[in-house]
Scaffold this motif. Sequence first.
Motif, PDB file in Angstrom:
ATOM      1  N   MET A 132       0.840  -1.176   0.000  1.00  0.00           N
ATOM      2  CA  MET A 132       0.000   0.000   0.000  1.00  0.00           C
ATOM      3  C   MET A 132       0.887   1.242   0.000  1.00  0.00           C
ATOM      4  O   MET A 132       1.830   1.326   0.782  1.00  0.00           O
ATOM      5  N   HIS A 133       0.580   2.177  -0.866  1.00  0.00           N
ATOM      6  CA  HIS A 133       1.370   3.400  -0.963  1.00  0.00           C
ATOM      7  C   HIS A 133       0.693   4.502  -0.151  1.00  0.00           C
ATOM      8  O   HIS A 133      -0.482   4.794  -0.335  1.00  0.00           O
ATOM      9  N   ILE A 134       1.461   5.125   0.729  1.00  0.00           N
ATOM     10  CA  ILE A 134       0.951   6.205   1.562  1.00  0.00           C
ATOM     11  C   ILE A 134       1.750   7.459   1.244  1.00  0.00           C
ATOM     12  O   ILE A 134       2.983   7.452   1.291  1.00  0.00           O
ATOM     13  N   GLU A 135       1.066   8.513   0.905  1.00  0.00           N
ATOM     14  CA  GLU A 135       1.722   9.790   0.582  1.00  0.00           C
ATOM     15  C   GLU A 135       2.264  10.433   1.850  1.00  0.00           C
ATOM     16  O   GLU A 135       1.621  10.407   2.905  1.00  0.00           O
ATOM     17  N   ALA A 136       3.440  11.035   1.745  1.00  0.00           N
ATOM     18  CA  ALA A 136       4.054  11.711   2.893  1.00  0.00           C
ATOM     19  C   ALA A 136       3.226  12.913   3.333  1.00  0.00           C
ATOM     20  O   ALA A 136       3.180  13.249   4.519  1.00  0.00           O
ATOM     21  N   LYS A 137       2.550  13.563   2.387  1.00  0.00           N
ATOM     22  CA  LYS A 137       1.743  14.744   2.730  1.00  0.00           C
ATOM     23  C   LYS A 137       0.511  14.381   3.559  1.00  0.00           C
ATOM     24  O   LYS A 137      -0.083  15.231   4.199  1.00  0.00           O
ATOM     25  N   ASP A 138       0.121  13.085   3.546  1.00  0.00           N
ATOM     26  CA  ASP A 138      -1.041  12.627   4.306  1.00  0.00           C
ATOM     27  C   ASP A 138      -0.689  12.238   5.742  1.00  0.00           C
ATOM     28  O   ASP A 138      -1.566  11.802   6.492  1.00  0.00           O
ATOM     29  N   LEU A 139       0.577  12.373   6.117  1.00  0.00           N
ATOM     30  CA  LEU A 139       1.027  11.946   7.437  1.00  0.00           C
ATOM     31  C   LEU A 139       1.469  13.129   8.290  1.00  0.00           C
ATOM     32  O   LEU A 139       2.059  14.078   7.792  1.00  0.00           O
ATOM     33  N   ARG A 140       1.175  13.040   9.586  1.00  0.00           N
ATOM     34  CA  ARG A 140       1.735  13.970  10.554  1.00  0.00           C
ATOM     35  C   ARG A 140       2.519  13.121  11.544  1.00  0.00           C
ATOM     36  O   ARG A 140       1.971  12.229  12.191  1.00  0.00           O
ATOM     37  N   VAL A 141       3.817  13.389  11.645  1.00  0.00           N
ATOM     38  CA  VAL A 141       4.697  12.594  12.503  1.00  0.00           C
ATOM     39  C   VAL A 141       5.104  13.440  13.697  1.00  0.00           C
ATOM     40  O   VAL A 141       5.647  14.535  13.538  1.00  0.00           O
ATOM     41  N   ASP A 142       4.829  12.928  14.895  1.00  0.00           N
ATOM     42  CA  ASP A 142       5.210  13.600  16.133  1.00  0.00           C
ATOM     43  C   ASP A 142       6.203  12.710  16.865  1.00  0.00           C
ATOM     44  O   ASP A 142       6.057  11.492  16.877  1.00  0.00           O
ATOM     45  N   THR A 143       7.201  13.340  17.457  1.00  0.00           N
ATOM     46  CA  THR A 143       8.149  12.585  18.287  1.00  0.00           C
ATOM     47  C   THR A 143       8.026  13.096  19.714  1.00  0.00           C
ATOM     48  O   THR A 143       7.769  14.283  19.949  1.00  0.00           O
ATOM     49  N   PHE A 144       8.210  12.180  20.661  1.00  0.00           N
ATOM     50  CA  PHE A 144       8.108  12.555  22.062  1.00  0.00           C
ATOM     51  C   PHE A 144       8.944  11.596  22.899  1.00  0.00           C
ATOM     52  O   PHE A 144       9.423  10.583  22.400  1.00  0.00           O
ATOM     53  N   CYS A 145       9.107  11.926  24.147  1.00  0.00           N
ATOM     54  CA  CYS A 145       9.882  11.080  25.046  1.00  0.00           C
ATOM     55  C   CYS A 145       9.081   9.835  25.393  1.00  0.00           C
ATOM     56  O   CYS A 145       7.880   9.896  25.611  1.00  0.00           O
ATOM     57  N   SER A 146       9.766   8.711  25.439  1.00  0.00           N
ATOM     58  CA  SER A 146       9.110   7.461  25.817  1.00  0.00           C
ATOM     59  C   SER A 146       8.679   7.534  27.263  1.00  0.00           C
ATOM     60  O   SER A 146       9.267   8.240  28.071  1.00  0.00           O
ATOM     61  N   SER A 147       7.653   6.789  27.598  1.00  0.00           N
ATOM     62  CA  SER A 147       7.191   6.749  28.978  1.00  0.00           C
ATOM     63  C   SER A 147       7.353   5.335  29.510  1.00  0.00           C
ATOM     64  O   SER A 147       7.554   4.395  28.755  1.00  0.00           O
ATOM     65  N   GLY A 148       7.256   5.182  30.797  1.00  0.00           N
ATOM     66  CA  GLY A 148       7.371   3.872  31.408  1.00  0.00           C
ATOM     67  C   GLY A 148       8.779   3.585  31.860  1.00  0.00           C
ATOM     68  O   GLY A 148       9.679   4.415  31.743  1.00  0.00           O
ATOM     69  N   PRO A 149       9.007   2.377  32.409  1.00  0.00           N
ATOM     70  CA  PRO A 149      10.341   2.031  32.891  1.00  0.00           C
ATOM     71  C   PRO A 149      11.307   1.864  31.728  1.00  0.00           C
ATOM     72  O   PRO A 149      10.921   1.529  30.625  1.00  0.00           O
ATOM     73  N   GLY A 150      12.569   2.136  31.956  1.00  0.00           N
ATOM     74  CA  GLY A 150      13.523   1.971  30.881  1.00  0.00           C
ATOM     75  C   GLY A 150      14.875   2.553  31.183  1.00  0.00           C
ATOM     76  O   GLY A 150      15.773   2.489  30.373  1.00  0.00           O
ATOM     77  N   GLY A 151      15.052   3.174  32.293  1.00  0.00           N
ATOM     78  CA  GLY A 151      16.383   3.650  32.639  1.00  0.00           C
ATOM     79  C   GLY A 151      16.611   5.100  32.292  1.00  0.00           C
ATOM     80  O   GLY A 151      15.693   5.899  32.188  1.00  0.00           O
ATOM     81  N   GLN A 152      17.857   5.449  32.038  1.00  0.00           N
ATOM     82  CA  GLN A 152      18.274   6.832  31.885  1.00  0.00           C
ATOM     83  C   GLN A 152      17.754   7.493  30.618  1.00  0.00           C
ATOM     84  O   GLN A 152      17.521   8.690  30.595  1.00  0.00           O
ATOM     85  N   SER A 153      17.571   6.727  29.528  1.00  0.00           N
ATOM     86  CA  SER A 153      17.228   7.356  28.247  1.00  0.00           C
ATOM     87  C   SER A 153      15.737   7.618  28.082  1.00  0.00           C
ATOM     88  O   SER A 153      15.321   8.157  27.068  1.00  0.00           O
ATOM     89  N   VAL A 154      14.934   7.290  29.075  1.00  0.00           N
ATOM     90  CA  VAL A 154      13.486   7.425  28.921  1.00  0.00           C
ATOM     91  C   VAL A 154      13.064   8.864  28.746  1.00  0.00           C
ATOM     92  O   VAL A 154      12.322   9.210  27.831  1.00  0.00           O
ATOM     93  N   ASN A 155      13.498   9.756  29.580  1.00  0.00           N
ATOM     94  CA  ASN A 155      13.039  11.135  29.529  1.00  0.00           C
ATOM     95  C   ASN A 155      14.019  12.082  28.845  1.00  0.00           C
ATOM     96  O   ASN A 155      13.838  13.284  28.873  1.00  0.00           O
ATOM     97  N   THR A 156      15.071  11.567  28.242  1.00  0.00           N
ATOM     98  CA  THR A 156      16.075  12.449  27.650  1.00  0.00           C
ATOM     99  C   THR A 156      16.092  12.416  26.136  1.00  0.00           C
ATOM    100  O   THR A 156      16.519  13.374  25.507  1.00  0.00           O
ATOM    101  N   THR A 157      15.641  11.340  25.522  1.00  0.00           N
ATOM    102  CA  THR A 157      15.673  11.258  24.049  1.00  0.00           C
ATOM    103  C   THR A 157      14.254  11.170  23.504  1.00  0.00           C
ATOM    104  O   THR A 157      13.377  10.555  24.105  1.00  0.00           O
ATOM    105  N   TYR A 158      14.060  11.797  22.370  1.00  0.00           N
ATOM    106  CA  TYR A 158      12.762  11.774  21.703  1.00  0.00           C
ATOM    107  C   TYR A 158      12.716  10.589  20.748  1.00  0.00           C
ATOM    108  O   TYR A 158      12.847  10.740  19.538  1.00  0.00           O
ATOM    109  N   SER A 159      12.565   9.408  21.318  1.00  0.00           N
ATOM    110  CA  SER A 159      12.608   8.206  20.486  1.00  0.00           C
ATOM    111  C   SER A 159      11.214   7.658  20.171  1.00  0.00           C
ATOM    112  O   SER A 159      11.055   6.882  19.236  1.00  0.00           O
TER     113      SER A 159
END
Length: 149
Positions: A1-28
Amino acid sequence: MHIEAKDLRVDTFCSSGPGGQSVNTTYSAVRITHIPTGLVVSQQDEKSQIKNRAKAMKVLRARLYEIEMRKQQEAIAKDRRSQVGTGERSEKIRTYNFRDNRVSDHRVNFTTHRLTEVLNGDLSEILENVLTHFQSEKLKDATVIEARS
């Protein structure tokens, strides 16, 4: 299936939940919104934003494909239901009247007094009228569509 890039909105945010030091510092974590359908997919399994984005796109494609397949199946089912009908007496197609040696096709308003020949397999007269009727209906539909355009 082909999806146009203009039809997408991509948001990045900090991961939540347990995971150590990188949870609240990187927008993964990634949230992808398909604007035409309003479908939202979030992914935060991996530490890499690129991997999360790839997984989210995979899930989005699968969901859009599922929606499209469901639409097609519903259209096919609707078409089948319209062809089958309810089986009520008012939906009869033909009447065979032996006393008057008559066959009537109620779809095309055609009657012939050749019941014996029809029962022996000579359907040419009935088929000609049915074909003529349905071809004229298609022609009417085509002219109505052209008039609207």
